[in-house]
Scaffold this motif. Structure first.
Motif, PDB file in Angstrom:
ATOM      1  N   LYS A 265     -51.298   7.413  -4.060  1.00 35.62           N
ATOM      2  CA  LYS A 265     -50.097   6.939  -3.386  1.00 35.62           C
ATOM      3  C   LYS A 265     -50.170   6.438  -2.210  1.00 35.62           C
ATOM      4  N   SER A 266     -51.379   6.964  -1.435  1.00 35.29           N
ATOM      5  CA  SER A 266     -51.385   6.471   0.281  1.00 35.29           C
ATOM      6  C   SER A 266     -51.976   4.969   0.009  1.00 35.29           C
ATOM      7  N   LEU A 267     -52.778   4.793  -0.855  1.00 32.30           N
ATOM      8  CA  LEU A 267     -53.288   3.152  -0.855  1.00 32.30           C
ATOM      9  C   LEU A 267     -52.104   2.469  -1.328  1.00 32.30           C
ATOM     10  N   LYS A 268     -51.182   2.704  -2.402  1.00 32.21           N
ATOM     11  CA  LYS A 268     -50.119   2.032  -2.670  1.00 32.21           C
ATOM     12  C   LYS A 268     -49.161   1.581  -1.573  1.00 32.21           C
ATOM     13  N   ASN A 269     -49.014   2.772  -0.791  1.00 32.51           N
ATOM     14  CA  ASN A 269     -47.893   2.847   0.165  1.00 32.51           C
ATOM     15  C   ASN A 269     -48.446   2.228   1.554  1.00 32.51           C
ATOM     16  N   GLY A 270     -49.821   2.040   1.554  1.00 30.20           N
ATOM     17  CA  GLY A 270     -50.178   1.501   2.767  1.00 30.20           C
ATOM     18  C   GLY A 270     -50.442   2.658   3.835  1.00 30.20           C
ATOM     19  N   LYS A 271     -50.447   3.786   3.590  1.00 31.10           N
ATOM     20  CA  LYS A 271     -50.739   4.807   4.456  1.00 31.10           C
ATOM     21  C   LYS A 271     -51.845   5.255   4.761  1.00 31.10           C
ATOM     22  N   THR A 272     -52.828   4.356   5.233  1.00 29.62           N
ATOM     23  CA  THR A 272     -54.308   4.682   5.513  1.00 29.62           C
ATOM     24  C   THR A 272     -54.683   4.203   6.928  1.00 29.62           C
ATOM     25  N   LYS A 273     -55.860   4.632   7.131  1.00 29.67           N
ATOM     26  CA  LYS A 273     -56.640   4.396   8.384  1.00 29.67           C
ATOM     27  C   LYS A 273     -58.198   4.160   8.033  1.00 29.67           C
ATOM     28  N   ILE A 274     -58.768   3.040   8.601  1.00 31.80           N
ATOM     29  CA  ILE A 274     -60.052   2.764   8.215  1.00 31.80           C
ATOM     30  C   ILE A 274     -60.789   3.077   9.343  1.00 31.80           C
ATOM     31  N   ASP A 275     -62.353   3.132   9.014  1.00 30.49           N
ATOM     32  CA  ASP A 275     -63.149   3.695  10.203  1.00 30.49           C
ATOM     33  C   ASP A 275     -64.588   3.292   9.760  1.00 30.49           C
ATOM     34  N   GLY A 276     -65.617   3.268  10.480  1.00 30.25           N
ATOM     35  CA  GLY A 276     -66.786   3.111   9.968  1.00 30.25           C
ATOM     36  C   GLY A 276     -68.000   2.618  10.738  1.00 30.25           C
ATOM     37  N   ASN A 277     -69.231   2.717  10.678  1.00 26.86           N
ATOM     38  CA  ASN A 277     -70.295   2.062  11.342  1.00 26.86           C
ATOM     39  C   ASN A 277     -71.125   1.238  10.410  1.00 26.86           C
ATOM     40  N   GLU A 278     -71.449   0.259  11.034  1.00 27.67           N
ATOM     41  CA  GLU A 278     -72.208  -0.918  10.335  1.00 27.67           C
ATOM     42  C   GLU A 278     -73.525  -0.529  10.029  1.00 27.67           C
ATOM     43  N   SER A 279     -74.011  -0.944   8.846  1.00 27.40           N
ATOM     44  CA  SER A 279     -75.314  -0.519   8.418  1.00 27.40           C
ATOM     45  C   SER A 279     -76.164  -1.871   9.083  1.00 27.40           C
ATOM     46  N   ASN A 280     -77.374  -1.571   9.096  1.00 25.97           N
ATOM     47  CA  ASN A 280     -78.388  -2.463   9.416  1.00 25.97           C
ATOM     48  C   ASN A 280     -78.401  -3.596   8.189  1.00 25.97           C
ATOM     49  N   TYR A 281     -77.737  -4.645   8.533  1.00 28.33           N
ATOM     50  CA  TYR A 281     -77.518  -5.445   7.525  1.00 28.33           C
ATOM     51  C   TYR A 281     -78.853  -6.109   6.729  1.00 28.33           C
ATOM     52  N   TYR A 282     -79.826  -6.514   7.518  1.00 32.95           N
ATOM     53  CA  TYR A 282     -80.977  -6.959   7.052  1.00 32.95           C
ATOM     54  C   TYR A 282     -81.784  -5.979   6.112  1.00 32.95           C
TER      55      TYR A 282
ATOM     56  N   PHE B 299     -62.808  -3.103   6.313  1.00 32.29           N
ATOM     57  CA  PHE B 299     -64.389  -2.670   6.599  1.00 32.29           C
ATOM     58  C   PHE B 299     -65.111  -2.397   5.433  1.00 32.29           C
ATOM     59  N   ASN B 300     -66.325  -3.255   5.714  1.00 35.41           N
ATOM     60  CA  ASN B 300     -67.287  -2.952   4.808  1.00 35.41           C
ATOM     61  C   ASN B 300     -68.664  -2.632   5.592  1.00 35.41           C
ATOM     62  N   ALA B 301     -69.298  -1.594   5.230  1.00 33.62           N
ATOM     63  CA  ALA B 301     -70.521  -1.325   6.361  1.00 33.62           C
ATOM     64  C   ALA B 301     -71.694  -1.985   6.123  1.00 33.62           C
ATOM     65  N   ARG B 302     -71.747  -2.697   4.991  1.00 31.43           N
ATOM     66  CA  ARG B 302     -72.982  -3.927   4.643  1.00 31.43           C
ATOM     67  C   ARG B 302     -72.319  -5.059   5.217  1.00 31.43           C
ATOM     68  N   SER B 303     -71.331  -5.595   5.743  1.00 27.35           N
ATOM     69  CA  SER B 303     -71.099  -6.860   6.256  1.00 27.35           C
ATOM     70  C   SER B 303     -71.309  -6.840   7.677  1.00 27.35           C
ATOM     71  N   LYS B 304     -71.378  -8.079   8.216  1.00 22.39           N
ATOM     72  CA  LYS B 304     -71.681  -8.297   9.650  1.00 22.39           C
ATOM     73  C   LYS B 304     -70.231  -8.207  10.100  1.00 22.39           C
ATOM     74  N   SER B 305     -70.095  -7.847  11.546  1.00 23.13           N
ATOM     75  CA  SER B 305     -68.976  -7.607  12.478  1.00 23.13           C
ATOM     76  C   SER B 305     -68.015  -9.081  12.301  1.00 23.13           C
ATOM     77  N   VAL B 306     -68.472 -10.117  12.345  1.00 20.70           N
ATOM     78  CA  VAL B 306     -67.720 -11.227  12.153  1.00 20.70           C
ATOM     79  C   VAL B 306     -66.902 -11.055  10.870  1.00 20.70           C
ATOM     80  N   TYR B 307     -67.432 -10.858   9.803  1.00 16.12           N
ATOM     81  CA  TYR B 307     -67.119 -10.915   8.451  1.00 16.12           C
ATOM     82  C   TYR B 307     -65.883  -9.755   8.261  1.00 16.12           C
ATOM     83  N   ASN B 308     -66.266  -8.560   8.861  1.00 18.87           N
ATOM     84  CA  ASN B 308     -65.298  -7.601   8.975  1.00 18.87           C
ATOM     85  C   ASN B 308     -63.940  -8.063   9.646  1.00 18.87           C
ATOM     86  N   MET B 309     -64.253  -8.715  10.861  1.00 22.94           N
ATOM     87  CA  MET B 309     -62.891  -9.105  11.605  1.00 22.94           C
ATOM     88  C   MET B 309     -62.132  -9.889  11.062  1.00 22.94           C
TER      89      MET B 309
END
Length: 206
Positions: free
Chosen positions: A173-190, A125-135
């Motif tokens: 350690k969490s990043l290396k082990n994959g113990k992560t959860k992502i979240d966010g709200n997309e910014s106004n792209y333009y 998830f990157n808040a500056r990307s469009k939904s389709v790119y994040n998907m």
């Protein structure tokens, strides 16, 4: 623990953010730490590391490096990444004991799938990307069984915290082990990209 793992400071050509105010803004938004990942330099992260006096707030020194296959984030770096060739960049990050991330893989480039195994993580998830790119990024990570990161990609203060990752206390350690959860709200792209273009022009004129 909640982190924003993609923020740009004044050391990026299209941002004006001061490291000390990045820290203050992030703390006010309830974050436990940030990765400052300026374009092709560690300067912002290193400055923030020196400024930060709060043992409960973590600064991750990083950089966003442009390669022929798109942008790569490097976390936990202590030396500048000098190369711009994808495989060499990955090797430089690895040699420092850092973590490599394929950043917003579909925003500017369609990264060839054969490179995915080279990186440690995918930015799901990157808040500056469009939904389709994040998907598409999430689908890519799933296909190759890659763990995820997320970030705001902030170049403006109000963007900080728009993309976050939740981890256990030891984020490395969490990043290396994959113990992560992502979240966010997309910014106004333009809006946000338009403002970054304007900032870059203003800085160039100076």
């Amino acid at each position: 623990m909640i982190y924003d793992l993609h923020i740009h400071s004044k050391y990026s050509p299209d941002s004006l953010l001061k490291p000390e105010k990045i820290i203050k803004t992030a703390k006010n938004k309830g974050l436990d730490g940030v990765a400052i990942t300026d374009h092709n330099t560690l300067k912002g992260g290193i400055e923030a590391l020196k400024i930060n006096k709060d043992p409960d707030f973590e600064i991750i020194t990083g950089s966003e490096i442009r390669t022929e296959y798109g942008d790569v984030l490097g976390f936990f770096l202590n030396e500048e990444i000098e190369d711009r060739i994808f495989e060499n960049v990955i090797d430089e990050i690895k040699s420092q004991g850092g973590i490599s991330v394929l950043a917003h893989p579909y925003r500017h480039y369609n990264a060839p799938e054969e490179i995915i195994d080279k990186v440690n993580l995918v930015e799901g998830f990157n808040a500056r990307s469009k939904s389709v790119y994040n998907m598409k990024s999430l689908a890519l990570a799933t296909k190759f069984n890659k763990s995820l990161t997320a970030g705001s990609d902030a170049h403006l203060y109000f963007e900080i915290g728009n993309g976050t990752i939740s981890t256990e206390k030891n984020i490395e350690k969490s990043l290396k082990n994959g113990k992560t959860k992502i979240d966010g709200n997309e910014s106004n792209y333009y809006l946000v990209h338009g403002l970054s273009v304007l900032i870059e022009k203003i800085k160039w004129l100076k």
